[in-house]
Enzyme design. Structure first.
Site, PDB file in Angstrom:
ATOM      1  N   ARG A 154       5.389 -13.104   9.744  1.00 11.39           N
ATOM      2  CA  ARG A 154       6.014 -11.822   9.456  1.00 11.39           C
ATOM      3  C   ARG A 154       7.318 -11.693  10.237  1.00 11.39           C
ATOM      4  NH1 ARG A 154       2.488  -6.972  11.548  1.00 11.39           N
ATOM      5  NH2 ARG A 154       4.397  -5.872  11.014  1.00 11.39           N
ATOM      6  N   LYS A 160       3.617   0.855  10.399  1.00  6.63           N
ATOM      7  CA  LYS A 160       3.705   2.092   9.622  1.00  6.63           C
ATOM      8  C   LYS A 160       3.156   3.274  10.404  1.00  6.63           C
ATOM      9  CE  LYS A 160       3.537   0.467   4.818  1.00  6.63           C
ATOM     10  NZ  LYS A 160       2.731   0.515   3.572  1.00  6.63           N
ATOM     11  N   GLU A 200       0.867  -1.179   0.000  1.00  5.36           N
ATOM     12  CA  GLU A 200       0.000   0.000   0.000  1.00  5.36           C
ATOM     13  C   GLU A 200       0.912   1.241   0.000  1.00  5.36           C
ATOM     14  OE1 GLU A 200      -3.574  -0.378   2.737  1.00  5.36           O
ATOM     15  OE2 GLU A 200      -2.285  -1.977   3.488  1.00  5.36           O
TER      16      GLU A 200
END
Length: 553
Positions: free
Chosen positions: A261, A271, A35
């Protein structure tokens, strides 16, 4: 000489091998779908290496696709930084660069298809009311009073939403699935929301935008993705991913696979938190060398080879775990040890005068760049009667075991002569300002008879020929291995950066270019800063120390 780590077995590599061997797939097509709402970080590097690496290994292809479904948070700056990060890591998407926004018309048509099938409806509930109606993990959700609108009414309202007839938040389009499902993601998830904002890629063409969960799987299908690889937090979203594929006339059926992850100690990977550090001025920007962003570690001096090796070394698993920062740092050390030229730099200079060396004269010493790699060549280092050494390399009252310079003791200057301290100069406060020595002219390194041993060797630079430079010493951004909770910023390391403005470097470094990497002898590995350096005026960032000294602090 390559320092790349060989491929290791993991469950995703096995899946791909079996799919290709069994004829389930003719080729492998993966994608990396960021994104564009921030810079990529080291956790994304693992996904990049995995998706692009698997495609390359098995002769397939990997797409770079921007999941740009929220115009409010997306910026062109982020798009360009993501492209640069992928390229820097050594991967190429070729002609396969895509944007989810390029599929908006197709996604819209498929949304109308679900409406006509009675599987989607326009809802007038607010976001807060939708959350209240969802229920809990132990209680079923409650149906919206607008859930049973007719397909014709829903289609009319949806088209009016697209036309911009309603304000933000007035209506949403929801999938009609099961408000009693034990999986909360299936309780009539929102597919579209109204956002009156210009989109960085498609401009002002739209007033409604699809949600990630709706756009993602269908974008995979449009592109012919075979293996949709994502992190474990999307595991609970997989039934929704498959529900859309089951209920839409998609041209291809991708499969979703989840992996753990990357969680790295002494760093944050959110983020939102990274953006807060930037906005609050705790760092200089997304590319601050203390940040775990790919652009940040690039400026710090990490190499793409070291990052790829790190990602291969830690492997791919199905269980979340924490990776210690020292493993990443050691990967960087191992790589730079092979490639970085050795040079001399004095970070905190102390003047040293050789009393019996001919004043005004200078000689040129040829010193190799790497003791084990003659192919790296050598450089000429000037030597004269006045030098700079490190302040820490002299002690007027040496502690036990001190193997550097002190009154009456001898040491060797790297690549040069053995010297002996005979006197010191002090200022009014009693601080040592200069060290006075004599030298043994028969001990020049490399000459016959120069093998006389002394207890220590220190680095130096010629005072007359040295370059003055700024050097930044970086350390970990946080003091806590897991900075979490509401007080996560309380663990910021106040000593994460030390700026030294009066360092003295050997003259060979005057022409160093951006991203050139060196080992400053006995100091660590350093890199010419990509952003702040100027021709003839390099700024050096410490990439990593010569050894892991964190636990000793």
């Amino acid at each position: 000489m390559s320092t790349e780590t060989p491929h290791t077995a993991n469950f995703l590599r096995t899946i791909v091998q079996e799919d290709l061997k069994g004829g389930k797939r003719e080729t492998i097509v993966t994608r990396f779908p960021p994104e564009p709402n921030g810079y990529l970080h080291i956790g994304h590097a693992k996904s990049i290496c995995l998706n692009f690496g698997l495609a390359k290994e098995f002769g397939g292809r990997c797409h770079l696709r921007f999941d740009d479904t929220n115009p409010v948070k997306e910026e062109t700056e982020y798009v360009e930084s993501i492209k640069e990060s992928v390229r820097w890591l050594g991967f190429s998407w070729g002609t396969h660069l895509y944007y989810a926004s390029e599929y908006f018309e197709q996604l819209y048509q498929w949304a109308e298809h679900l409406i006509l099938q009675g599987k989607a409806y326009v809802d007038d509930l607010t976001a807060e009311e939708i959350r209240a109606h969802r229920g809990t993990l132990t209680e079923a959700g409650k149906e919206s009073p607008w859930r049973n609108r007719s397909p014709e009414e829903n289609l009319d309202l949806f088209r009016r939403m697209r036309a911009g007839e309603f304000p933000d938040g007035a209506k949403v389009l929801r999938a009609k699935i099961d408000m009693a499902s034990p999986n909360m993601n299936l309780r009539d998830p929102v597919m579209y929301r109204i956002i009156h904002a210009s989109h960085p890629h498609v401009g002002d063409a739209w007033r409604i935008y699809p949600m990630y969960d709706y756009a993602h799987g269908q974008s995979d299908a449009i592109e012919g993705i075979t293996h949709s690889i994502c992190t474990l937090e999307f595991e609970d979203h997989k039934p929704l991913y498959e529900w859309f594929l089951d209920n839409l006339p998609v041209p291809n059926r991708p499969r979703q696979y989840e992996f753990a992850r990357l969680n790295l100690t002494y760093a944050v990977m959110s983020k939102r938190k990274l953006l807060q550090l930037v906005k609050d001025g705790d760092v200089s920007g997304w590319d601050d060398p203390r940040m775990p962003t790919i652009m940040g570690i690039r400026r710090r001096g990490y190499t793409p080879e070291a990052v790829r090796n790190f990602c291969e070394t830690i492997g791919v698993g199905r269980s979340d775990s924490w990776i210690d920062m020292s493993i990443l740092e050691e990967s960087v050390r191992q790589d730079l040890n092979e490639r970085a030229p050795r040079v001399m730099a004095v970070l905190k200079p102390l003047r040293l005068v050789i009393e019996d060396y001919p004043e005004g004269e200078a000689e040129e010493l040829t010193i190799p760049y790497h003791p084990q790699k003659p192919e790296l060549g050598s450089r000429v280092v000037p030597f004269c009667s006045e030098l700079f050494i490190e302040q820490d390399d002299f002690a007027e009252v040496p502690p036990k075991g001190f193997k550097r310079l002190s009154p009456g003791e001898e040491i060797r200057l790297r690549g040069a002569y053995i010297i002996k301290c005979v006197d010191v100069e002090k200022d009014a406060e009693g601080a040592v300002t200069a060290v006075r020595c004599t030298y043994d002219p028969e001990t020049r390194s490399g000459l016959p008879g120069s093998e006389r041993k002394v207890k220590g060797v220190i680095h130096w630079v010629s005072a007359r020929h040295a370059e003055t430079a700024k050097v930044r010493l970086y350390d970990r951004l946080f003091t806590d291995p897991n900075p979490s909770g509401d007080d996560w910023k309380d663990h910021l390391n106040p000593a994460s950066m030390e700026i030294l403005a009066d360092c003295r470097l050997e003259p060979s470094l005057a022409t160093a270019q951006a991203e050139d990497r060196f080992q400053f002898e006995r100091q660590g590995y350093f890199c010419v800063d990509l952003k702040d350096s100027r021709p003839g005026a390099p700024v050096f960032n410490r990439t990593v120390t010569l050894r892991d000294s964190w636990t000793k602090k």
